[in-house]
Design a protein around this motif. Structure first.
Motif, PDB file in Angstrom:
ATOM      1  N   ASP A  20      43.733 -85.486  53.333  1.00 18.14           N
ATOM      2  CA  ASP A  20      42.957 -85.236  54.539  1.00 18.14           C
ATOM      3  C   ASP A  20      42.361 -86.487  55.144  1.00 18.14           C
ATOM      4  OD1 ASP A  20      41.285 -85.607  52.466  1.00 18.14           O
ATOM      5  OD2 ASP A  20      39.887 -84.009  52.977  1.00 18.14           O
ATOM      6  N   VAL A  21      42.702 -87.666  54.662  1.00 15.63           N
ATOM      7  CA  VAL A  21      42.183 -88.900  55.243  1.00 15.63           C
ATOM      8  C   VAL A  21      43.370 -89.730  55.713  1.00 15.63           C
ATOM      9  CG1 VAL A  21      40.791 -90.940  54.872  1.00 15.63           C
ATOM     10  CG2 VAL A  21      40.237 -88.846  53.706  1.00 15.63           C
ATOM     11  N   PRO A  22      43.366 -90.167  56.965  1.00 19.22           N
ATOM     12  CA  PRO A  22      44.495 -90.941  57.458  1.00 19.22           C
ATOM     13  C   PRO A  22      44.561 -92.322  56.818  1.00 19.22           C
ATOM     14  CG  PRO A  22      42.796 -90.748  59.131  1.00 19.22           C
ATOM     15  CD  PRO A  22      42.399 -89.843  58.028  1.00 19.22           C
ATOM     16  N   ALA A  23      45.779 -92.823  56.721  1.00 15.06           N
ATOM     17  CA  ALA A  23      45.972 -94.173  56.192  1.00 15.06           C
ATOM     18  C   ALA A  23      45.646 -95.198  57.273  1.00 15.06           C
ATOM     19  CB  ALA A  23      47.416 -94.338  55.729  1.00 15.06           C
ATOM     20  N   LEU A  24      45.492 -96.420  56.860  1.00 13.23           N
ATOM     21  CA  LEU A  24      45.183 -97.484  57.815  1.00 13.23           C
ATOM     22  C   LEU A  24      46.466 -98.212  58.193  1.00 13.23           C
ATOM     23  CD1 LEU A  24      41.935 -98.978  56.322  1.00 13.23           C
ATOM     24  CD2 LEU A  24      42.190 -97.312  58.130  1.00 13.23           C
ATOM     25  N   PRO A  56      54.317 -92.252  57.488  1.00 11.41           N
ATOM     26  CA  PRO A  56      53.499 -92.890  56.453  1.00 11.41           C
ATOM     27  C   PRO A  56      52.728 -91.876  55.617  1.00 11.41           C
ATOM     28  CG  PRO A  56      52.528 -93.182  58.620  1.00 11.41           C
ATOM     29  CD  PRO A  56      53.893 -92.632  58.845  1.00 11.41           C
ATOM     30  N   ASN A  57      52.412 -92.242  54.396  1.00 11.13           N
ATOM     31  CA  ASN A  57      51.617 -91.388  53.512  1.00 11.13           C
ATOM     32  C   ASN A  57      50.176 -91.353  53.982  1.00 11.13           C
ATOM     33  OD1 ASN A  57      53.725 -90.923  51.782  1.00 11.13           O
ATOM     34  ND2 ASN A  57      53.321 -92.799  50.646  1.00 11.13           N
ATOM     35  N   PRO A  58      49.429 -90.310  53.591  1.00 10.75           N
ATOM     36  CA  PRO A  58      47.989 -90.336  53.873  1.00 10.75           C
ATOM     37  C   PRO A  58      47.313 -91.440  53.075  1.00 10.75           C
ATOM     38  CG  PRO A  58      48.573 -88.431  52.567  1.00 10.75           C
ATOM     39  CD  PRO A  58      49.839 -89.042  53.012  1.00 10.75           C
ATOM     40  N   GLY A  59      46.069 -91.692  53.445  1.00 11.35           N
ATOM     41  CA  GLY A  59      45.377 -92.854  52.896  1.00 11.35           C
ATOM     42  C   GLY A  59      45.060 -92.738  51.422  1.00 11.35           C
ATOM     43  N   GLY A  96      44.232-102.165  60.933  1.00 14.29           N
ATOM     44  CA  GLY A  96      42.963-101.599  60.513  1.00 14.29           C
ATOM     45  C   GLY A  96      42.596-100.293  61.182  1.00 14.29           C
ATOM     46  N   THR A  97      43.407 -99.815  62.126  1.00  6.99           N
ATOM     47  CA  THR A  97      43.081 -98.531  62.752  1.00  6.99           C
ATOM     48  C   THR A  97      43.741 -97.399  61.968  1.00  6.99           C
ATOM     49  OG1 THR A  97      44.997 -98.832  64.180  1.00  6.99           O
ATOM     50  CG2 THR A  97      42.861 -99.462  65.079  1.00  6.99           C
ATOM     51  N   PRO A  98      43.087 -96.217  61.909  1.00  2.59           N
ATOM     52  CA  PRO A  98      43.693 -95.090  61.184  1.00  2.59           C
ATOM     53  C   PRO A  98      44.954 -94.594  61.891  1.00  2.59           C
ATOM     54  CG  PRO A  98      41.610 -94.454  62.178  1.00  2.59           C
ATOM     55  CD  PRO A  98      41.734 -95.916  62.376  1.00  2.59           C
ATOM     56  N   SER A  99      45.931 -94.184  61.102  1.00  5.83           N
ATOM     57  CA  SER A  99      47.210 -93.752  61.663  1.00  5.83           C
ATOM     58  C   SER A  99      47.239 -92.230  61.765  1.00  5.83           C
ATOM     59  CB  SER A  99      48.333 -94.230  60.762  1.00  5.83           C
ATOM     60  OG  SER A  99      49.478 -93.451  60.965  1.00  5.83           O
ATOM     61  N   SER A 116      48.901 -84.354  58.204  1.00  5.23           N
ATOM     62  CA  SER A 116      49.625 -83.190  58.695  1.00  5.23           C
ATOM     63  C   SER A 116      48.954 -82.636  59.947  1.00  5.23           C
ATOM     64  CB  SER A 116      49.642 -82.136  57.598  1.00  5.23           C
ATOM     65  OG  SER A 116      49.916 -80.881  58.141  1.00  5.23           O
ATOM     66  N   ALA A 117      49.786 -82.206  60.902  1.00 10.58           N
ATOM     67  CA  ALA A 117      49.248 -81.640  62.140  1.00 10.58           C
ATOM     68  C   ALA A 117      48.483 -80.346  61.866  1.00 10.58           C
ATOM     69  CB  ALA A 117      50.383 -81.383  63.125  1.00 10.58           C
TER      70      ALA A 117
END
Lengths: 259, 99
Positions: A219-223, A207-210, A227-230, A235-236
């Protein structure tokens, strides 16, 4: 009079002021370079040491060397270092475990011994003549005087060094050249491999970042739908560097049930 | 101040660089420490050129710079090659011959 230590003559007052400001700064920067945990910080501190050394060279009537120091060292060499750091990965921080037992205390002790030996040696050495200075040699300017030496007495060394430069450039090209043993995997191969090896959940790609109203960056995880961040959406490498933001401040407040 | 103070700085920088070469594990930082040692010796050369009143020391320092530039180019190429096959720039990981 005969037992002249190297304390042979006084330098001018501005030079001593320069030395007592920049000398400690130089040593501190060198210490910081050895102690800094991140390689980038080491590189920056080394660049500052080199700039201070360039100023020392110019203060000691070595104008040409001072400028070469800035151009070659702080310019080319440090640029190369930073470039390789970016290539190899900024996050490769040092492991602080000692692989050889007592390596660190032994190293520090022996370096202290060596440094002490050098310093006492310098303190006790005698030259037998006062400091001459370079005003007489540099009377036509530093560069003409240097070039006269370089192209007469040291011309053979100069030619050999030019051969060395060519060899080094060729060697670096040969070393850095990447021999591919198998053909480069195409997009089709990669896609087939994803389906064959990975689970079907990631087969379509991660998935793409948020993307949020107030923030749209990697730098922000997608939901996830619940509703939890993925974790899979960032990126690791960013996680390893600790550059990841929480997604919570950018989320909409919960509406409080269906309306 | 006398000109020999530059020699003390040079000795200090050389020792610090030597500590770094032995203690640090990251190959790039080890390389930087070697550069620091080369620079320290250059400072000593320049200072001795001034004390003795001839330019031979400066010429030697110039040659040292050229050789150091060559060394950096080849050394960093080696580090990149090792990193490509090992995915690591630590000098401890390149101990394949021991096992």
């Amino acid at each position: 009079m005969m037992n002249l230590a190297i304390e042979v003559s006084k330098t001018s007052t501005p030079e001593s002021v320069l030395f007592w400001i920049l000398g400690p700064a130089c040593v501190l920067a060198a210490l910081g370079m050895v102690l800094a945990k991140k390689a980038v910080h080491s590189a920056i501190l080394l660049a500052s040491v080199m700039i201070i050394l360039a100023i020392f060279y110019i203060a000691q009537d070595a104008l040409f060397l001072g400028i070469v120091q800035v151009v070659v060292y702080t310019g080319a060499v440090m640029m190369l270092f930073l470039f390789i750091l970016m290539l190899v990965g900024v996050d490769t921080s040092d492991s602080l475990t000692e692989t050889i037992p007592f390596l660190r205390p032994i190293a520090i002790l022996s370096a202290l011994g060596f440094g002490g030996l050098l310093i006492t040696l310098i303190g006790r050495a005698t030259l037998g003549h006062p400091m001459v200075g370079l005003t007489e040699v540099n009377i036509e300017g530093n560069v003409p005087a240097l070039s006269q030496l370089l192209f007469s007495k040291y011309v053979w060394a100069f030619e050999v060094v030019s051969a060395l430069l060519v060899t080094a450039a060729l060697g670096a090209m040969v070393l850095a050249h990447n021999h591919r043993l198998v053909a480069r995997p195409t997009q089709r191969d990669l896609s087939i491999a994803r389906f064959r090896t990975g689970s079907l959940a990631t087969a379509a790609g991660l998935p793409n970042p948020g993307v949020y109203a107030l923030h749209n960056a990697v730098d922000v995880p997608a939901l996830l739908p619940d509703g939890t961040p993925s974790d899979a959406s960032i990126s690791a490498m960013l996680v390893a560097r600790g550059d990841v933001l929480e997604s919570l401040p950018f989320q909409l407040p919960a509406k409080g049930g269906d309306e | 101040m006398n000109a020999a103070n530059y020699l003390y700085v040079s000795a200090l920088l050389f020792s610090i660089g030597a500590i770094g070469v032995v203690v640090r594990r990251n190959a790039i930082v080890v390389f930087m420490c070697i550069e620091l040692m080369l620079n320290a010796s250059n400072l000593a050369f320049v200072t001795f050129a001034r004390i003795n009143g001839n330019l031979d020391g400066q010429v030697i320092a110039f040659f040292t710079m050229v050789v150091a530039a060559c060394e950096v180019v080849v050394g960093l190429a080696i580090i990149v090659t090792i990193y490509r096959s090992r995915r690591s720039a630590s000098v401890d990981d390149a101990s394949l011959l021991k096992r």
